[in-house]
Design a protein around this motif. Structure first.
Motif, PDB file in Angstrom:
ATOM      1  N   THR A 181       0.852  -1.187   0.000  1.00 52.13           N
ATOM      2  CA  THR A 181       0.000   0.000   0.000  1.00 52.13           C
ATOM      3  C   THR A 181       0.888   1.236   0.000  1.00 52.13           C
ATOM      4  O   THR A 181       2.083   1.147   0.295  1.00 52.13           O
ATOM      5  CB  THR A 181      -0.923   0.019   1.247  1.00 52.13           C
ATOM      6  N   ASP A 182       0.302   2.367  -0.322  1.00 48.58           N
ATOM      7  CA  ASP A 182       1.064   3.611  -0.219  1.00 48.58           C
ATOM      8  C   ASP A 182       0.849   4.195   1.170  1.00 48.58           C
ATOM      9  O   ASP A 182      -0.176   3.953   1.822  1.00 48.58           O
ATOM     10  CB  ASP A 182       0.644   4.601  -1.304  1.00 48.58           C
ATOM     11  N   ALA A 183       1.831   4.946   1.627  1.00 49.35           N
ATOM     12  CA  ALA A 183       1.835   5.439   2.999  1.00 49.35           C
ATOM     13  C   ALA A 183       0.623   6.313   3.312  1.00 49.35           C
ATOM     14  O   ALA A 183      -0.013   6.156   4.362  1.00 49.35           O
ATOM     15  CB  ALA A 183       3.126   6.210   3.264  1.00 49.35           C
ATOM     16  N   LEU A 184       0.287   7.236   2.424  1.00 49.48           N
ATOM     17  CA  LEU A 184      -0.805   8.167   2.721  1.00 49.48           C
ATOM     18  C   LEU A 184      -2.140   7.445   2.889  1.00 49.48           C
ATOM     19  O   LEU A 184      -2.923   7.780   3.780  1.00 49.48           O
ATOM     20  CB  LEU A 184      -0.903   9.229   1.621  1.00 49.48           C
ATOM     21  N   SER A 185      -2.388   6.436   2.051  1.00 50.55           N
ATOM     22  CA  SER A 185      -3.637   5.671   2.188  1.00 50.55           C
ATOM     23  C   SER A 185      -3.681   4.923   3.510  1.00 50.55           C
ATOM     24  O   SER A 185      -4.719   4.859   4.187  1.00 50.55           O
ATOM     25  CB  SER A 185      -3.777   4.680   1.026  1.00 50.55           C
ATOM     26  N   TYR A 186      -2.535   4.370   3.896  1.00 51.90           N
ATOM     27  CA  TYR A 186      -2.462   3.641   5.155  1.00 51.90           C
ATOM     28  C   TYR A 186      -2.672   4.591   6.334  1.00 51.90           C
ATOM     29  O   TYR A 186      -3.396   4.266   7.283  1.00 51.90           O
ATOM     30  CB  TYR A 186      -1.110   2.941   5.262  1.00 51.90           C
ATOM     31  N   PHE A 187      -2.049   5.755   6.266  1.00 48.27           N
ATOM     32  CA  PHE A 187      -2.213   6.742   7.335  1.00 48.27           C
ATOM     33  C   PHE A 187      -3.674   7.167   7.459  1.00 48.27           C
ATOM     34  O   PHE A 187      -4.192   7.335   8.564  1.00 48.27           O
ATOM     35  CB  PHE A 187      -1.347   7.975   7.060  1.00 48.27           C
ATOM     36  N   GLN A 248       2.944  16.776   2.485  1.00 45.43           N
ATOM     37  CA  GLN A 248       1.798  15.948   2.840  1.00 45.43           C
ATOM     38  C   GLN A 248       2.244  14.697   3.585  1.00 45.43           C
ATOM     39  O   GLN A 248       1.630  14.287   4.589  1.00 45.43           O
ATOM     40  CB  GLN A 248       1.019  15.570   1.572  1.00 45.43           C
ATOM     41  N   LEU A 249       3.327  14.078   3.127  1.00 45.17           N
ATOM     42  CA  LEU A 249       3.827  12.857   3.748  1.00 45.17           C
ATOM     43  C   LEU A 249       4.289  13.123   5.181  1.00 45.17           C
ATOM     44  O   LEU A 249       3.924  12.383   6.116  1.00 45.17           O
ATOM     45  CB  LEU A 249       4.980  12.289   2.921  1.00 45.17           C
ATOM     46  N   LEU A 250       5.074  14.165   5.376  1.00 40.31           N
ATOM     47  CA  LEU A 250       5.587  14.466   6.708  1.00 40.31           C
ATOM     48  C   LEU A 250       4.455  14.876   7.653  1.00 40.31           C
ATOM     49  O   LEU A 250       4.416  14.439   8.817  1.00 40.31           O
ATOM     50  CB  LEU A 250       6.640  15.571   6.621  1.00 40.31           C
ATOM     51  N   ALA A 251       3.539  15.690   7.170  1.00 39.07           N
ATOM     52  CA  ALA A 251       2.422  16.125   8.016  1.00 39.07           C
ATOM     53  C   ALA A 251       1.548  14.943   8.434  1.00 39.07           C
ATOM     54  O   ALA A 251       1.139  14.829   9.595  1.00 39.07           O
ATOM     55  CB  ALA A 251       1.582  17.168   7.266  1.00 39.07           C
ATOM     56  N   SER A 252       1.288  14.030   7.492  1.00 42.48           N
ATOM     57  CA  SER A 252       0.460  12.866   7.800  1.00 42.48           C
ATOM     58  C   SER A 252       1.152  11.936   8.787  1.00 42.48           C
ATOM     59  O   SER A 252       0.521  11.380   9.688  1.00 42.48           O
ATOM     60  CB  SER A 252       0.137  12.096   6.511  1.00 42.48           C
ATOM     61  N   ALA A 253       2.465  11.771   8.623  1.00 42.82           N
ATOM     62  CA  ALA A 253       3.223  10.927   9.547  1.00 42.82           C
ATOM     63  C   ALA A 253       3.184  11.496  10.965  1.00 42.82           C
ATOM     64  O   ALA A 253       3.007  10.764  11.946  1.00 42.82           O
ATOM     65  CB  ALA A 253       4.667  10.799   9.064  1.00 42.82           C
ATOM     66  N   LYS A 254       3.339  12.809  11.085  1.00 38.34           N
ATOM     67  CA  LYS A 254       3.278  13.443  12.399  1.00 38.34           C
ATOM     68  C   LYS A 254       1.901  13.255  13.039  1.00 38.34           C
ATOM     69  O   LYS A 254       1.786  13.004  14.247  1.00 38.34           O
ATOM     70  CB  LYS A 254       3.586  14.939  12.274  1.00 38.34           C
ATOM     71  N   THR A 255       0.859  13.368  12.227  1.00 32.23           N
ATOM     72  CA  THR A 255      -0.499  13.203  12.745  1.00 32.23           C
ATOM     73  C   THR A 255      -0.719  11.795  13.269  1.00 32.23           C
ATOM     74  O   THR A 255      -1.310  11.601  14.340  1.00 32.23           O
ATOM     75  CB  THR A 255      -1.527  13.520  11.630  1.00 32.23           C
ATOM     76  N   VAL A 256      -0.252  10.807  12.524  1.00 35.35           N
ATOM     77  CA  VAL A 256      -0.408   9.410  12.938  1.00 35.35           C
ATOM     78  C   VAL A 256       0.265   9.174  14.284  1.00 35.35           C
ATOM     79  O   VAL A 256      -0.308   8.578  15.205  1.00 35.35           O
ATOM     80  CB  VAL A 256       0.176   8.461  11.867  1.00 35.35           C
ATOM     81  N   VAL A 257       1.493   9.660  14.426  1.00 30.13           N
ATOM     82  CA  VAL A 257       2.233   9.446  15.677  1.00 30.13           C
ATOM     83  C   VAL A 257       1.567  10.189  16.835  1.00 30.13           C
ATOM     84  O   VAL A 257       1.469   9.674  17.952  1.00 30.13           O
ATOM     85  CB  VAL A 257       3.701   9.881  15.508  1.00 30.13           C
ATOM     86  N   SER A 258       1.089  11.398  16.569  1.00 30.33           N
ATOM     87  CA  SER A 258       0.466  12.178  17.645  1.00 30.33           C
ATOM     88  C   SER A 258      -0.799  11.498  18.172  1.00 30.33           C
ATOM     89  O   SER A 258      -1.132  11.615  19.354  1.00 30.33           O
ATOM     90  CB  SER A 258       0.139  13.593  17.154  1.00 30.33           C
ATOM     91  N   LYS A 259      -1.493  10.760  17.320  1.00 25.10           N
ATOM     92  CA  LYS A 259      -2.742  10.113  17.724  1.00 25.10           C
ATOM     93  C   LYS A 259      -2.537   8.718  18.287  1.00 25.10           C
ATOM     94  O   LYS A 259      -3.334   8.246  19.099  1.00 25.10           O
ATOM     95  CB  LYS A 259      -3.696  10.025  16.519  1.00 25.10           C
ATOM     96  N   HIS A 260      -1.455   8.044  17.865  1.00 27.46           N
ATOM     97  CA  HIS A 260      -1.357   6.611  18.145  1.00 27.46           C
ATOM     98  C   HIS A 260      -0.160   6.184  18.983  1.00 27.46           C
ATOM     99  O   HIS A 260      -0.028   5.010  19.317  1.00 27.46           O
ATOM    100  CB  HIS A 260      -1.332   5.830  16.823  1.00 27.46           C
ATOM    101  N   ALA A 261       0.716   7.113  19.346  1.00 27.51           N
ATOM    102  CA  ALA A 261       1.880   6.737  20.143  1.00 27.51           C
ATOM    103  C   ALA A 261       1.466   6.389  21.577  1.00 27.51           C
ATOM    104  O   ALA A 261       0.528   6.968  22.126  1.00 27.51           O
ATOM    105  CB  ALA A 261       2.909   7.861  20.156  1.00 27.51           C
ATOM    106  N   GLN A 262       2.187   5.413  22.170  1.00 29.51           N
ATOM    107  CA  GLN A 262       1.900   5.034  23.555  1.00 29.51           C
ATOM    108  C   GLN A 262       2.277   6.165  24.509  1.00 29.51           C
ATOM    109  O   GLN A 262       1.592   6.404  25.497  1.00 29.51           O
ATOM    110  CB  GLN A 262       2.684   3.768  23.915  1.00 29.51           C
ATOM    111  N   HIS A 263       3.386   6.820  24.221  1.00 32.97           N
ATOM    112  CA  HIS A 263       3.834   7.940  25.047  1.00 32.97           C
ATOM    113  C   HIS A 263       4.182   9.091  24.091  1.00 32.97           C
ATOM    114  O   HIS A 263       3.339   9.565  23.366  1.00 32.97           O
ATOM    115  CB  HIS A 263       5.023   7.518  25.901  1.00 32.97           C
ATOM    116  N   SER A 264       5.428   9.552  24.093  1.00 33.00           N
ATOM    117  CA  SER A 264       5.848  10.543  23.108  1.00 33.00           C
ATOM    118  C   SER A 264       6.343   9.806  21.869  1.00 33.00           C
ATOM    119  O   SER A 264       7.062   8.820  21.972  1.00 33.00           O
ATOM    120  CB  SER A 264       6.956  11.431  23.673  1.00 33.00           C
ATOM    121  N   GLY A 265       5.934  10.268  20.698  1.00 35.20           N
ATOM    122  CA  GLY A 265       6.314   9.599  19.460  1.00 35.20           C
ATOM    123  C   GLY A 265       7.251  10.454  18.638  1.00 35.20           C
ATOM    124  O   GLY A 265       7.542  11.603  18.979  1.00 35.20           O
TER     125      GLY A 265
END
Length: 299
Positions: A181-187, A248-265
């Protein structure tokens, strides 16, 4: 744009691939590749053929020059490779054994940047040949390897299957999860599941996007790393992202980590030492040697 790049951009297009194998006794391995394609719903039609000629370097050059579709080779050790410009390229994970066994923060810049533990969950959003995923997985972390190109995904799946037969590699192989899959779709899919449960925890997103071939050298001195055969092959399949795509890629990656990290991502971006910053955004911290740089964006 190469014919392979054009083919990869056709949405839902079925990629025609020729598979050459060297012995009639390999039919079981050929069948297992077909099963992988079906199980993972790869848009690949594999046309298998027993090679009547020895696959010498000269013969491989001839095949490359006349090919109208990608050619895969299954050698006498059942290692699957892709014939790219006369060269056979494959993940070849077994060649990284010493590095994987000794991997640690002292020896690996990537692990210094990622700061993983055995209970970490990582997305390698641009898996390529999977070498960095092995290093990340050596920590005991679960690695979700995203690979947009079906041809590359098949190479990764076949290598995982082959290496899973080796006792010393089985635990590491079980921690690698390969997804075509492509990263953005997965995010975007993860954003739908906004609750950070154990099933969708993501502590680190790792990005190693394509970059122009001239990014490997310092523009002033000409010094820097040479482009290896694996990277040359990847340049046939994909083009470097535009600035808008990088953002778009960097912003989406940051959003994913901010929502799904156990602690600080964190988001970790791999670049050649002399390459510009991804999306022109300043990282919180960087780790580098003479050839490569890891930029960290903390969330």
């Amino acid at each position: 744009m190469s014919s392979l790049q054009h083919a990869s951009k056709q949405a839902n297009a079925l990629m025609q691939c020729q598979l050459l194998y060297v012995s009639e006794s390999q039919q079981e391995q050929v069948d297992s590749l077909q099963v992988l394609i079906e199980q993972h719903r790869l848009p690949i039609e594999l046309k298998a053929e027993l090679s009547v000629d020895k696959l010498t370097q000269k013969r491989r050059q001839q095949l490359s020059q006349t090919a109208i579709q990608p050619i895969l080779l299954l050698d006498d050790k059942n290692k699957l490779s892709w014939l790219s410009d006369g060269l056979s390229v494959a993940p070849e994970w077994d060649k990284l054994q010493r590095r994987v066994v000794s991997a640690g923060r002292k020896s690996e810049l990537l692990l210094q940047a990622a700061k993983l533990t055995s209970d970490s969950f990582v997305i390698d959003a641009t898996a390529g040949f999977g070498h960095d995923s092995l290093i990340l997985g050596s920590t005991g972390a679960q690695i979700f390897m995203l690979e947009q190109q079906p041809l590359m995904a098949l190479l990764l799946l076949a290598e995982q299957q082959r290496m899973s037969t080796l006792p010393n590699w089985q635990k590491l192989m079980s921690r690698l999860h390969i997804i075509n899959t492509d990263a953005l779709s997965y995010f975007e899919g993860l954003d739908v599941e906004s609750d950070a449960s154990e099933s969708n925890v993501i502590d680190v997103v790792y990005l190693d996007p394509m970059f122009p071939e001239d990014s490997y050298q310092d523009s002033k001195t000409g010094k820097g790393a040479k482009v290896g055969k694996h990277m040359q092959a990847l340049h046939q399949l994909a083009s470097p992202p535009t600035l808008d795509e990088e953002c778009q890629l960097l912003a989406s990656a940051k959003t994913v980590v901010s929502k799904h990290a156990q602690h600080s991502g964190r988001v970790i971006v791999k670049r050649p030492q002399h390459a510009p910053l991804l999306a022109s955004q300043q990282p919180n911290e960087s780790w580098h040697n003479e050839a490569v740089r890891f930029d960290g964006y903390f969330v």
